[in-house]
Design an enzyme around this catalytic site. Structure first.
Site, PDB file in Angstrom:
ATOM      1  N   ALA A   1       0.821  -1.213   0.000  1.00 22.44           N
ATOM      2  CA  ALA A   1       0.000   0.000   0.000  1.00 22.44           C
ATOM      3  C   ALA A   1       0.855   1.264   0.000  1.00 22.44           C
ATOM      4  CB  ALA A   1      -0.932  -0.022   1.218  1.00 22.44           C
TER       5      ALA A   1
ATOM      6  N   ASP B   1       6.274  -4.211   6.448  1.00 21.95           N
ATOM      7  CA  ASP B   1       5.688  -4.559   7.735  1.00 21.95           C
ATOM      8  C   ASP B   1       6.724  -5.223   8.636  1.00 21.95           C
ATOM      9  OD1 ASP B   1       3.232  -3.655   6.884  1.00 21.95           O
ATOM     10  OD2 ASP B   1       2.609  -5.616   6.125  1.00 21.95           O
ATOM     11  N   ASN B   2       7.736  -5.841   8.034  1.00 23.27           N
ATOM     12  CA  ASN B   2       8.683  -6.670   8.771  1.00 23.27           C
ATOM     13  C   ASN B   2       9.750  -5.815   9.446  1.00 23.27           C
ATOM     14  OD1 ASN B   2      11.032  -8.377   9.323  1.00 23.27           O
ATOM     15  ND2 ASN B   2       9.888  -9.968   8.237  1.00 23.27           N
TER      16      ASN B   2
ATOM     17  N   GLU C   1      -2.815 -10.130  -4.141  1.00 24.08           N
ATOM     18  CA  GLU C   1      -3.988 -10.846  -3.645  1.00 24.08           C
ATOM     19  C   GLU C   1      -5.221  -9.948  -3.767  1.00 24.08           C
ATOM     20  OE1 GLU C   1      -3.807 -13.918  -2.709  1.00 24.08           O
ATOM     21  OE2 GLU C   1      -1.644 -14.200  -2.442  1.00 24.08           O
TER      22      GLU C   1
ATOM     23  N   ARG D   1      -6.523  -1.071  -1.101  1.00 21.33           N
ATOM     24  CA  ARG D   1      -5.688   0.082  -0.728  1.00 21.33           C
ATOM     25  C   ARG D   1      -4.423   0.191  -1.571  1.00 21.33           C
ATOM     26  NH1 ARG D   1      -5.338  -4.194   1.778  1.00 21.33           N
ATOM     27  NH2 ARG D   1      -3.390  -5.038   2.579  1.00 21.33           N
TER      28      ARG D   1
ATOM     29  N   LYS E   1       3.871  -8.130  -7.572  1.00 23.28           N
ATOM     30  CA  LYS E   1       3.572  -6.737  -7.230  1.00 23.28           C
ATOM     31  C   LYS E   1       4.543  -5.767  -7.893  1.00 23.28           C
ATOM     32  CE  LYS E   1       1.247  -7.252  -2.762  1.00 23.28           C
ATOM     33  NZ  LYS E   1       1.254  -6.889  -1.338  1.00 23.28           N
TER      34      LYS E   1
ATOM     35  N   CYS F   1       3.085 -22.345  29.532  1.00 23.89           N
ATOM     36  CA  CYS F   1       2.116 -23.003  30.405  1.00 23.89           C
ATOM     37  C   CYS F   1       0.728 -22.383  30.251  1.00 23.89           C
ATOM     38  CB  CYS F   1       2.570 -22.958  31.862  1.00 23.89           C
ATOM     39  SG  CYS F   1       2.483 -21.325  32.618  1.00 23.89           S
TER      40      CYS F   1
END
Length: 928
Positions: A428, A527-528, A460, A466, A479, A583
């Site tokens: 985006a 994003d990473n 996708e 966006r 892309k 746990c």
């Protein structure tokens, strides 16, 4: 299509938006930005209005106007109509070219819920605003303008405007450790879990033991400390015993607006840069003076004309006297607005257009806090070096960059054209950045300049909402290649190289130091976080500027890193993501997030990790007979016992897959509860006498399988389908739902419960290897021999098909399994379940996204890019944090570089490279 946006707005707001009609006047550089964003968002209908013809000037400001539109002298609204309409097939877009002036009958506006004006005179803005404000209900009114290096945005949503959700944040849940019997009663949270609430908010209570009359009641709170708050008189209530959860209650809030006429005199402004709190009012006066100049002379001030600037300054002084607080006039602001007002900064339009678009969505949905009532964004930081340039630098040359040239001068334009820039990520923000590059002419120089982009992902369907360069026929195409081609439609003179490489340590050979040194600027749109840190390390090593940005829903940030001026991206660290203790996941979930993560882990273990280990084992030992012989001879083969168990239990028909799923149901949702209650009965107490089963620990209760329960049935079907896939068992949808092959007696699978040891240490981690007993060895030999004799250890039997988790394919059943498993576990622990949509977001780690925020962030990045290219000093650069929902936009100075000193007065920074000639030790560095 709207997946990521649904997580931002929610279904109620999306439905309201899909019923709204919006009118937008002015399809110049700002208008087309707003149109793009609200069409991507998904209003029902948009009418774009414009009476101007396309000109050469528009090529540098409107990314949907092409050269053939100028040749054919098309109207701007008609020229852009089909290009903006194809952004979203669900939105009806119409064009209007009729005149809109002081004589126009405005009754046609009654069909719209929101009216947006750009490039409209102030007198007409006032008239239309008065009309909109007077309607019942009011028509929401927004006006926005970009003049040179200054922009403004104004909102009026009527006398009263109700907002149901002011922030869009998930309601907070607070685990309670104590409530006092007092006036006021003080509620204390669990240790190390701050409540992050604000005074005046409302909470409701549940699962409180002892002070049970609180359950179901709602209270307004007053914050006492980060870990406590008061709720009113609790002195007459029963004593608090244990447990309890306080849940934030969203309450409607009313916002009040004044008409444009009144707000001009006494403006309420959002301050974006707290280092210049006086700036909004100064720009307010300057832009009003500009409007008066336009009315008085029938034109705007000429580019770089000092005489016009002086005239506008006189008008500004006069205007200031008419305002309520008589703000001080800043002569420099007025002068530079006058000199550049004919020009247009496309990135500034992207930034203010993103904010304006979000205000449109607020207007038609009632979601998020609206802007009250003015916002000013400027680029006055760039003017100091421009003072030295002659007037001719800013004059038009008859090309597509004249609007830009009028703002920053021809020399800086040429530097942008000759720029080598590396853009990492074509999502985006990447798409928006490429649009900004095209309008600025980045990488279009005759002899120099190149835009290099890379992104390994395919397009996708969910991207289309966006990532505006992509269309439905681009789905499953790379892309980077697609974005490059689309960018050339905006500016065919752009030189662009596109790649599909990842940028990480594994690709060092692809992007060498030599590659980085050829780049003038690196821009990340990722994003990473780890990839960002890696890129930053390469920029530091090669002394390259880096501009980083990112968004999450309506939030966004930008950060500028310039060698020898600012700190690097790696100089600061965000707090690590809080991991759920092993746990807690395994035995003591307290929230739906815990059960979803548990279900996600079960998916990975059962359908990906174990099948992969199975295949790897049989690739190493290609025959069952060889393995049997080696085990019998006493040889230890890693993982063989688990592989043999999997082989011996391998289902070979759909019915057996169903039976295996039924076994898993019993193990996960019945035996686990029995195990915990066996180890820790409900009355178990700790050494200090307190109950073991108290908040946040929740006692589990076995779930009895019911064939007719949709949740139970759904788990069996989804698990059986996945088992059938990994074990290569053929099935059809008809087979799944035919009663004769899915009889209820197949689901009465007796599975004996055997007690085990339960892990309660919160610091414990999942063991890598589980020890194998001698009995396990004997069983393995027996099972393998049986499989060989039964011809069930042939070549096809020694293969499985691992499944990679894919959240965006609704037909694959992955999210179905995780949703069913998570909600069954939630039911076992009496935790509120989550719907499939929420489960998908958490399990898929989906980052909510909306086009408004990405557009705003990309515009701010491009503004900083201009400064980097211009070689500006450190105090010119601005980092930004924004949240369009609240709304806030905060500009801060970049972090100045830290200078350190070693022995012999050697000064160095994070950008300094040393060559060590010997092993001489350095002393402890001192910071300056």
């Amino acid at each position: 299509w709207f997946n990521r946006q649904r997580y931002v707005l929610g279904d109620t707001a999306m439905q309201k938006m899909a019923q709204s009609h919006v009118f937008l006047s002015g399809i110049g550089g700002l208008g087309v930005e707003i149109a793009k964003n609200i069409i991507l968002a998904g209003v029902k209908a948009l009418t774009v209005h414009d009476t101007k013809q396309c000109t050469k000037w528009d090529l540098g400001i409107n990314f949907f106007i092409h050269e053939d539109d100028i040749t054919s002298q098309r109207n701007r609204a008609e020229a852009t109509l089909h290009r903006i309409a194809e952004l979203n097939p669900y939105v009806h877009v119409a064009a209007s070219v009729v005149p809109l002036d002081e004589t126009t009958d405005l009754s046609f506006l009654k069909q719209y819920q929101c009216v947006i004006l750009t490039e409209v005179s102030l007198l007409l803005q006032k008239k239309i605003n008065d009309f909109c404000h007077a309607q019942q209900p009011p028509i929401k009114f927004i006006s926005a303008d970009v003049y040179g290096i200054c922009s403004r945005l104004f909102c009026d949503f009527g006398d009263e405007f109700e907002v149901l959700d002011t922030t869009g944040e998930e309601p907070k849940e607070i685990f309670i450790s104590n409530i006092t019997q007092s006036n006021p009663g003080i509620v204390t949270c669990l240790e190390n879990h701050p409540h992050r609430l604000e005074t005046g908010q409302f909470l409701t209570f549940r699962e409180v033991n002892g002070m049970s009359c609180l359950n179901g009641s709602t209270h307004q709170i007053t914050v006492v400390s980060p870990y406590s708050f008061s709720i009113g008189d609790t002195s007459d209530m029963e004593p608090y015993l244990h447990g309890g959860i306080a849940v934030q209650v969203k309450t409607p809030k009313m916002f009040y607006f004044e008409r444009l006429e009144k707000q001009i005199i006494n403006p309420l402004c959002l301050v974006a840069d707290f280092s210049k709190p006086e700036a909004p009012l100064q720009i307010h006066v300057a832009m009003l003076a500009l409007n008066h100049f336009q009315e008085n002379f029938g034109r705007g001030p000429n580019i770089g004309c000092l005489q016009d600037a002086e005239e506008m300054l006189k008008i500004a002084m006069s205007v200031s006297e008419t305002l309520e607080n008589k703000p001080q006039v800043n002569g420099d602001v007025v002068k530079w607005l006058s000199r550049t007002a004919q020009g247009f900064l496309a990135p500034l339009a992207a930034a203010v257009g993103g904010v304006a678009s979000q205000e449109v969505l607020k207007a038609v949905t009632g979601k998020f806090s609206p802007l009250q009532q003015w916002l000013y964004i400027d680029m006055l930081d760039i003017v100091t070096p421009l003072e030295k340039m002659g007037c001719e630098e800013f004059l038009p040359r008859g090309d597509r960059y004249d609007a830009l040239r009028a703002c920053i001068g021809d020399s800086l334009c040429q530097k942008l054209h000759d720029l080598n820039v590396f853009l990492v990520g074509c999502g985006a923000i990447g798409c928006e950045m490429l649009k900004n590059f095209a309008l600025l002419g980045v990488g279009t120089g005759q002899d120099k300049g190149l835009v290099t982009i890379t992104d390994p992902d395919l397009i996708e369907k969910s991207n289309l909402n966006r990532q505006f360069l992509f269309r439905p026929h681009h789905i499953q195409k790379p892309k980077s290649y697609t974005a490059a081609e689309a960018t050339l439609n905006i500016n065919p003179y752009l030189k662009i190289d596109s790649y599909i490489n990842k940028v990480c340590p594994a690709t060092e050979n692809t992007y060498s130091d030599e590659f980085y040194t050829k780049q003038d600027v690196i821009v990340t749109a990722l994003d990473n976080v780890e990839a960002r840190r890696y890129i930053d390390s390469r920029c530091v090593a090669n002394l390259r500027p880096l501009i980083d940005s990112g968004t999450m829903g309506t939030k966004g940030h930008t950060e500028v890193i310039v060698p020898h001026l600012t700190e690097s991206y790696n100089s600061h660290r965000d707090p690590p993501e809080e991991e759920i203790p092993f746990c807690t996941l395994k035995s003591f979930p307290a929230a739906i997030e815990h059960t979803i993560q548990w279900a996600r882990d079960k998916f990975e273990s059962s359908f990906s990790h174990k099948p992969s280990l199975f295949n790897k084992f049989w690739q190493t030992y290609p025959s069952a007979e060889e393995v049997l012989q080696r085990i019998k001879s006493g040889e230890s083969l890693e993982g063989c016992f688990h592989v043999i168990k999997t082989l011996s239990r391998r289902p070979r028909s759909w019915t057996q897959c169903v039976e295996l799923a039924r076994v898993k149901f019993e193990k996960y949702f019945s035996h686990k509860a029995l195990q915990l209650l066996h180890s820790f009965p409900l009355d178990t107490r700790l050494k200090d006498g307190s109950l073991f089963w108290q908040s946040p620990k929740r006692p589990p209760f076995p779930v009895k399988f019911e064939f007719n329960d949709p949740l139970h049935y759904g788990f069996i079907v989804s698990a059986a389908k996945l088992f059938a896939t990994v074990y290569c068992v053929p099935f059809t949808e008809k087979v799944i739902h035919t009663a004769t092959v899915f009889p209820s007696h197949n689901l009465d699978v007796p599975v004996q419960f055997w007690p085990d040891v339960v892990q309660t240490d919160e610091t414990a981690r999942k063991p890598d290897h589980i020890p194998v007993s001698s009995e396990d060895e004997r069983n393995a030999i027996f099972q393998l021999e049986k499989s060989i004799v039964s011809n069930e250890a042939l070549e096809n039997d020694l293969q499985m098909k691992p499944i990679s988790f894919e959240k965006d394919d609704d037909s694959n059943g992955h999210i179905d399994f995780i949703t069913a498993a998570s909600n069954l576990r939630a039911k076992m622990y009496n935790i509120e379940p989550a719907d499939r949509f929420k489960t998908k977001r958490i399990a898929g780690k989906i980052i909510p996204a909306i086009a408004t925020a990405t557009a705003a962030v990309s515009g701010l990045v491009a503004l900083e890019l201009i400064k980097v290219v211009g070689g500006y000093p450190a105090d010119a650069y601005k980092n930004c944090f924004l949240n369009l929902a609240i709304p806030i936009m905060v500009f801060t100075e970049t972090l100045r570089i830290i200078i350190k000193m070693y022995i012999h007065h050697t000064i160095f920074t994070v950008f300094t490279n040393f060559t060590c000639m010997n092993k001489k030790e350095f002393s402890t560095p001192k910071s300056k």
